[in-house]
Design an enzyme around this catalytic site. Sequence first.
Site, PDB file in Angstrom:
ATOM      1  N   LYS A 142      44.118  23.176  58.613  1.00 39.06           N
ATOM      2  CA  LYS A 142      44.634  24.406  56.894  1.00 39.06           C
ATOM      3  C   LYS A 142      43.663  24.764  56.534  1.00 39.06           C
ATOM      4  O   LYS A 142      42.480  24.865  57.214  1.00 39.06           O
ATOM      5  CB  LYS A 142      44.842  23.115  56.080  1.00 39.06           C
ATOM      6  CG  LYS A 142      45.152  22.731  54.675  1.00 39.06           C
ATOM      7  CD  LYS A 142      46.515  22.580  55.040  1.00 39.06           C
ATOM      8  CE  LYS A 142      47.252  23.095  53.564  1.00 39.06           C
ATOM      9  NZ  LYS A 142      48.650  22.235  53.057  1.00 39.06           N
TER      10      LYS A 142
HETATM   11  P1  NAD Z   1      53.883  25.500  43.801  1.00 35.83           P
HETATM   12  O1  NAD Z   1      52.596  26.548  43.656  1.00 35.83           O
HETATM   13  O2  NAD Z   1      54.764  25.972  44.590  1.00 35.83           O
HETATM   14  O3  NAD Z   1      54.451  24.797  42.455  1.00 35.83           O
HETATM   15  C1  NAD Z   1      54.298  23.812  41.835  1.00 35.83           C
HETATM   16  C2  NAD Z   1      54.476  23.423  40.819  1.00 35.83           C
HETATM   17  O4  NAD Z   1      54.015  22.003  40.118  1.00 35.83           O
HETATM   18  C3  NAD Z   1      54.311  24.251  39.278  1.00 35.83           C
HETATM   19  O5  NAD Z   1      56.222  24.012  38.906  1.00 35.83           O
HETATM   20  C4  NAD Z   1      53.652  24.363  38.777  1.00 35.83           C
HETATM   21  O6  NAD Z   1      53.659  24.515  37.642  1.00 35.83           O
HETATM   22  C5  NAD Z   1      53.106  22.928  38.922  1.00 35.83           C
HETATM   23  N1  NAD Z   1      52.973  22.160  38.460  1.00 35.83           N
HETATM   24  C6  NAD Z   1      51.082  22.212  38.488  1.00 35.83           C
HETATM   25  N2  NAD Z   1      50.482  21.858  37.961  1.00 35.83           N
HETATM   26  C7  NAD Z   1      50.963  20.739  36.875  1.00 35.83           C
HETATM   27  C8  NAD Z   1      50.572  19.631  36.274  1.00 35.83           C
HETATM   28  N3  NAD Z   1      49.871  19.208  36.000  1.00 35.83           N
HETATM   29  N4  NAD Z   1      51.803  18.738  35.614  1.00 35.83           N
HETATM   30  C9  NAD Z   1      53.208  19.438  35.728  1.00 35.83           C
HETATM   31  N5  NAD Z   1      53.337  20.423  36.298  1.00 35.83           N
HETATM   32  C10 NAD Z   1      52.682  21.164  37.486  1.00 35.83           C
HETATM   33  O7  NAD Z   1      53.625  24.819  44.879  1.00 35.83           O
HETATM   34  P2  NAD Z   1      54.592  23.942  45.451  1.00 35.83           P
HETATM   35  O8  NAD Z   1      54.617  24.279  47.575  1.00 35.83           O
HETATM   36  O9  NAD Z   1      55.623  23.520  45.548  1.00 35.83           O
HETATM   37  O10 NAD Z   1      53.184  22.992  46.560  1.00 35.83           O
HETATM   38  C11 NAD Z   1      53.169  21.279  45.536  1.00 35.83           C
HETATM   39  C12 NAD Z   1      52.776  20.377  46.215  1.00 35.83           C
HETATM   40  O11 NAD Z   1      53.863  20.036  47.514  1.00 35.83           O
HETATM   41  C13 NAD Z   1      51.617  20.707  46.903  1.00 35.83           C
HETATM   42  O12 NAD Z   1      50.482  19.242  46.816  1.00 35.83           O
HETATM   43  C14 NAD Z   1      51.853  20.966  48.357  1.00 35.83           C
HETATM   44  O13 NAD Z   1      50.307  20.596  49.622  1.00 35.83           O
HETATM   45  C15 NAD Z   1      52.915  19.924  48.678  1.00 35.83           C
HETATM   46  N6  NAD Z   1      53.885  20.567  50.108  1.00 35.83           N
HETATM   47  C16 NAD Z   1      53.975  21.328  49.983  1.00 35.83           C
HETATM   48  C17 NAD Z   1      55.279  21.926  50.621  1.00 35.83           C
HETATM   49  C18 NAD Z   1      56.050  23.463  50.834  1.00 35.83           C
HETATM   50  O14 NAD Z   1      56.822  23.441  51.620  1.00 35.83           O
HETATM   51  N7  NAD Z   1      55.663  23.890  49.886  1.00 35.83           N
HETATM   52  C19 NAD Z   1      55.325  20.827  51.874  1.00 35.83           C
HETATM   53  C20 NAD Z   1      54.612  19.996  51.759  1.00 35.83           C
HETATM   54  C21 NAD Z   1      53.461  19.409  50.897  1.00 35.83           C
END
Ligand code: NAD
Length: 390
Positions: free
Chosen positions: A79
């Site tokens: 990471k």
């Molecule tokens: P992102 O930044 O695209 O989206 C995050 C979303 O969460 C946004 O809509 C934001 O407004 C919202 N958010 C933030 N704080 C919040 C709160 N307190 N309450 C409600 N909503 C809130 O990020 P992402 O890529 O969608 O990642 C989200 C999670 O998934 C992270 O933990 C990331 O590590 C995990 N993840 C992502 C991927 C991927 O392919 N993108 C893969 C595995 C895991």
Amino acid sequence: MYELLAEPRREVAVSIPLRRDNGEVEVLRGFRVQHNLSRGPTKGGLRFSPDVSIDEVRALAMWMTWKCALLDVPYGGAKGGVRVDPRKYSTAELERITRRYTSELAHVLGPESDIPAPDVGTDQQTMAWMMDTYSVNRGRTTLGVVTGKPIALGGSVGRADATSRGVVHVALEALKVRGISTHQATAAVQGFGKVGRGAARFLSEASVQVVAVSDQYGAIYAPHGLDVPGLEAHVDRTGSVVGFAGSEPIAAKEDLLLLDVDLLIPAAVEGVITAANAGDVQARIIVEGANGPTTTEADVILNNRGCLVVPDILANAGGVVVSYFEWVQANQSYWWSARDVAERLESRMLAAWTRVYDHAESRNLTLRSAATSLAVQVVADAHRQRGLYP
Ligand code: NAD
């Protein structure tokens, strides 16, 4: 073996001097942690966030090791992170940060050594800059050094929504084992970003009623189901789910987690279901779209209440699976169809679900313990078979 696996193999911390657009210079901190090298090159996202710390990056790197092992993807976990709030920097500044970070780490990155991907605060443009910086310094275009690239630069079709698809594949299996038909099922999704938005879309396409969603600005509720395509258009127009026609606001956005729904999908940030609120969570099933949304204490409470928790290392592994497909395609310069990607993703997710579920049933374990123990076993076996050098 415990001690061997508890410690990351390599940790690199770098300082990133940045010339701001106004001519001033500031110095940012960046990290890359490679947790395990026993099964192949390391793989894991790059995060731009003001809260990034070496501890957070370490934990996320270890999660990646288990995720790859569980999904039978031939990588160890890694990471990266830069302590920066990307919303406060111009595109040109973000490009300079990304390029300097990549240059500082060029000696540990590479398609056969460590392959970054997008995470919170980074996207396909970030990956294009990383690929370009690495390639220019090596004197040849190296598409396989990062995944999550734009399609025109060797990205894979189906990568952008792969995590969401994977979340929904396992969510539908979880509904099946709990005897809940998709037509009767209701769901709440926390977060409407790369993971949550697609999860809401694929759930509604599978006839599950998505009754609540939230983002960092607020939460909305519609007892008879949200019109998800309409909501996506609203978010594209306004930048938030708040104020969507036909929905009512939820006063405190965290209360979305407590709704009486069949499926709860936390897909925003870590540590949202805690000892303080787990006792009030009413969902029958939780599918962890985010990494680490449930604290250890909350996990115990949920299990005691009979809530089926599908752990992050299984639930959100679709992204790394299609990242692996992207790397394979880039290394072979041979591109697959959207159908090939979708079918191969589904078959890997369902195979992993079956392995975890059967292991949990036969040993009377939670899905989290079953998934973690299967994954740790795979990595431990690789270490034993390779032996200890010298
Ligand atoms: P992102 O930044 O695209 O989206 C995050 C979303 O969460 C946004 O809509 C934001 O407004 C919202 N958010 C933030 N704080 C919040 C709160 N307190 N309450 C409600 N909503 C809130 O990020 P992402 O890529 O969608 O990642 C989200 C999670 O998934 C992270 O933990 C990331 O590590 C995990 N993840 C992502 C991927 C991927 O392919 N993108 C893969 C595995 C895991």
